[in-house]
Design a protein around this motif. Structure first.
Motif: not given
Ligand SMILES: C[C@@H](N)C(=O)N[C@H](C)C(=O)O
Ligand code: ZN
Length: 216
Positions: A44-54, A56-58, A175-176, A178-185
């Motif tokens: 359960x690790x990810x890049x720092x910028x991804x963790x902060x976006x997760x 935000x999304x949550x 919505x949550x 996308x608002x945090x900057x992620x894109x879906x596959x």
């Protein structure tokens, strides 16, 4: 856009060097799913910028709903293993007999990313779902990680063959994220990324910022 699209394959990586960090396991809106069996140890690790976006999304989720984290960073060797394993399985199916290697490569790439474009080994991709704060998974149309055959196409993000409830839940999740900057596959409702080649191709960013990284 699929993963073999030239717009994805041609993306350059300008690596930021950002570290892989742990996803908090005590956050009130994030739940790490330790029950998913992956075939390697999920850290359960990810890049720092991804963790902060997760996070935000949550934090954008309605009261009583949490983000369930299924898989994040996946070692590149494991990506290669699962890609080759699926290609080999597909090539043995009678429905694909007579198909060329390229056809099998294309078919495999729909559900598992070819290692050279894969997001999980960069620490930029995450697989997520929704769960209530008392631990019940919300209906998102099919189980996590069911492919097109197992889910009768309900794994596709925009499947209309799912209940109203599942459509509403997908909307909340989409919505949550996308608002945090992620894109879906769009072939998998649960797969989202930030900073990898797929993200750059979809957002029009000039380059990816995360390439495949080792676990140090
Ligand atoms: C195997 C499936 N869970 C998955 O991760 N697919 C995406 C497309 C990937 O391999 O990056
Ligand atoms: Zn994924």
């Amino acid at each position: 856009m699929n993963l073999l699209d030239d717009r994805v394959l041609s993306i350059e990586v300008i690596e930021t060097g950002q570290d892989l960090i742990s996803i908090p396991d005590k956050h009130e809106k994030l739940v790490l799913d330790h029950d998913v069996e992956l075939g390697y140890e999920n850290e359960f690790v990810a890049r720092k910028g991804v963790v902060s976006r997760l996070i935000q999304a949550a934090n954008r989720l309605p009261f009583g709903t949490c983000l369930s984290i299924k898989e994040t960073y996946r070692p590149k060797e494991f990506q290669e293993l699962i890609f080759n394993r699926r290609a080999s399985r597909l090539s043995k199916l009678s429905e694909h007999s007579g198909k060329s290697e390229l056809d099998i490569h294309r078919l495999t790439s729909q559900f598992i990313a070819p290692p050279e474009v894969a997001g999980h080994p960069t620490g930029g991709a995450v697989d997520v779902a929704l769960i209530t704060s008392d631990g019940n998974e919300l209906d998102l149309g099919c189980n996590y990680d069911e492919d097109e055959q197992a889910s009768n196409g309900r794994c596709f993000s925009f499947s209309t063959d799912i209940s109203r409830e599942a459509q509403k839940n997908r909307q909340v999740l989409f919505n949550c994220m996308r608002m945090a900057g992620f894109v879906n596959y769009p072939f998998e409702w649960w797969h989202w990324s930030y900073g990898d080649k797929y993200w750059a191709a979809v957002t029009g960013a000039s380059n990816a910022i995360y390439g495949a990284i080792g676990r140090n």
